[in-house]
Design an enzyme around this catalytic site. Structure first.
Site, short mmCIF file in Angstrom:
data_model
loop_
_atom_site.label_atom_id
_atom_site.label_comp_id
_atom_site.label_asym_id
_atom_site.label_seq_id
_atom_site.Cartn_x
_atom_site.Cartn_y
_atom_site.Cartn_z
N ASP A 169 -7.93 -5.23 -0.56
CA ASP A 169 -8.34 -6.05 -1.71
C ASP A 169 -8.00 -7.51 -1.55
OD1 ASP A 169 -7.31 -3.19 -3.33
OD2 ASP A 169 -9.36 -3.91 -3.38
N HIS A 229 0.86 -1.19 0.00
CA HIS A 229 0.00 0.00 0.00
C HIS A 229 0.89 1.23 0.00
CE1 HIS A 229 -3.20 2.81 1.06
NE2 HIS A 229 -4.02 1.85 0.66
#
Ligand code: SDX
Length: 393
Positions: A328, A270
């Protein structure tokens, strides 16, 4: 300072915007919507209440919530002529392609809520987008599988309505499982906003030109589609399927570490979180619950996901680069178990994030100082030179 976003390309210009909407601490793995931790909202609130919080800054009273839910419910249908609009697409078009086109065209159907200088029109456009995105996403899905569109049923709550529009058919009644609807609602909440991510910055940038809200949200949908961003949930499940079994994991871990191999572990890493993505933790618990609810116990994809997470979190490469599962990583497992094809994962992310995009867009419109405006660059191209005709080149 919570929520301070400074965009500095490192060269000539700095665009910064303060925001009071969402706060992320990437090192601590914290995410707050208007100060409320995401874990508490996912556990105790529900999506439309979270929409109210993101839009207006405070949790609603019972009356305010009832009024807001009633306003959203009364806008769930789309203009009947939009049905024809869908028919211009190929059946096998990706639902995200359809959503970009249909949402962008909403300004042609709802031109009485496109004047951003009018607070009332901004409000109506916001409600219309939150209300209609599930209907449009469900229509994109139905169109892609050759089934008739299902109209919204305003007796149902927001998540149940979406499941019904996706899975019911005229030939037989579809009973929405309340526990499944709650899991769907939780997924909407977990994706509702996330500070200045790529698609939100796209919406802010589009909005800074004065474009109408429908065009701005369509721009956000287009940006979200990328596999490095919202498209990662589809790419992650396809990766887990490609890995196929626990025995194959070491090979893919090695590929993910190989600088010459473009393969990345989708659903990992991320730009901001250098610790666990708090949403991934909630999503992981939800995956267990939903699969248990549906009686799916030996789901090979979930087994690969859990073993991959375990191995990666013990691997020096991923630990050193602070790569953790993100939002996700588990969402696709839940959505697939619910019956959605991978092509619907990002449209569900998009409909969930619509409230975040709108809230950030409204914040920017309401404060001219908060416009990202026009970033500059550092020119590193050719020196000034004179034109040479083609015969002289
Ligand atoms: C979302 O911004 C948001 O908030 C987005 C989002 C939201 O809610 O809006 O949170 C939603 O988009 C989540 C991210 C979904 N994307 C993916 O899961 C795709 C896989 N992940 C990556 O592509 C990547 O991690 C990014 C794009 C998310 C971040 O890329 P960065 O900024 O390059 O990652 P980094 O700086 O943390 O990378 C550090 C190192 C790099 O290696 P070096 O150049 O230092 O040698 O780790 C490597 C990267 O190459 N790396 C990975 C990796 N992610 C980063 N290596 C293998 N697999 C990965 N997934």
């Amino acid at each position: 300072q919570a929520g301070v976003f400074t965009y500095d390309p490192g060269f000539t210009s700095t665009a910064s915007c303060d925001s009071t909407i969402t706060y992320i601490d990437g090192d601590k793995g914290e995410l707050w919507y208007r100060g409320y931790p995401i874990e508490q909202l996912a556990d105790q609130s529900h999506y439309l209440e979270v929409c109210y919080l993101l839009l207006y800054g405070e949790l609603p009273s019972a009356e305010q919530l009832a009024d807001f839910e009633s306003r959203v419910t009364r806008h769930t249908m789309v203009h009947e002529q939009m049905h024809n609009f869908f028919r211009g697409f190929r059946r096998d078009a990706h639902p995200m392609a359809t959503m970009v086109g249909v949402v962008g065209a909403m300004s042609a159907f709802y031109h009485d809520s496109t004047d951003i200088s009018d607070p009332w029109q901004r409000e109506v456009a916001s409600i219309r987008l939150i209300a209609k995105l599930p209907t449009i996403a469900a229509m994109a899905y139905k169109y892609s599988i050759g089934q008739p569109f299902v109209y919204p049923n305003n007796e149902l709550d927001y998540a149940s309505n979406f499941l019904n529009m996706c899975f019911s058919v005229p030939a037989e009644k579809y009973n929405v499982d309340p526990a499944l609807a709650k899991a769907m609602d939780r997924i909407f909440t977990l994706h509702a906003d996330h500070e200045q991510n790529a698609s939100t910055s796209t919406v802010r940038l589009a909005g800074s030109s004065g474009a109408n809200p429908f065009a701005c949200i369509a721009a956000g949908i287009a940006c979200l589609w990328g596999p490095a961003h919202g498209g990662a949930n589809q790419a992650c499940l396809e990766m887990l399927r490609q890995i196929g079994s626990v025995e194959n994991i070491p090979e893919y871990i090695a590929r993910a570490k190989d600088k010459d191999d473009p393969f990345r572990l989708m659903g990992f890493g991320h730009r901001v979180y250098k610790n666990f993505d708090p949403r991934a933790k909630v999503m992981k618990e939800s995956a267990d619950e939903v699969l248990d609810l549906l009686g799916i116990h030996d789901n090979p994809t979930l087994q690969v996901a859990k073993e991959l997470e375990k191995i990666a979190l013990e691997d020096d490469y991923f630990v050193s680069k602070k790569l953790y599962p993100n939002v996700d990583f588990y969402s696709g497992i839940i959505l697939e178990a619910m019956g959605f094809p991978t092509s619907m994962f990002t449209p569900i992310f998009a409909l969930s994030r619509t409230v975040g995009w709108i809230s950030q867009w409204k914040e920017m419109i309401g404060d001219p100082q908060n416009k990202i405006g026009r970033p500059r660059q550092l020119y590193v191209g050719s020196e000034k030179r004179d034109y040479v005709s083609v015969g002289q080149r």
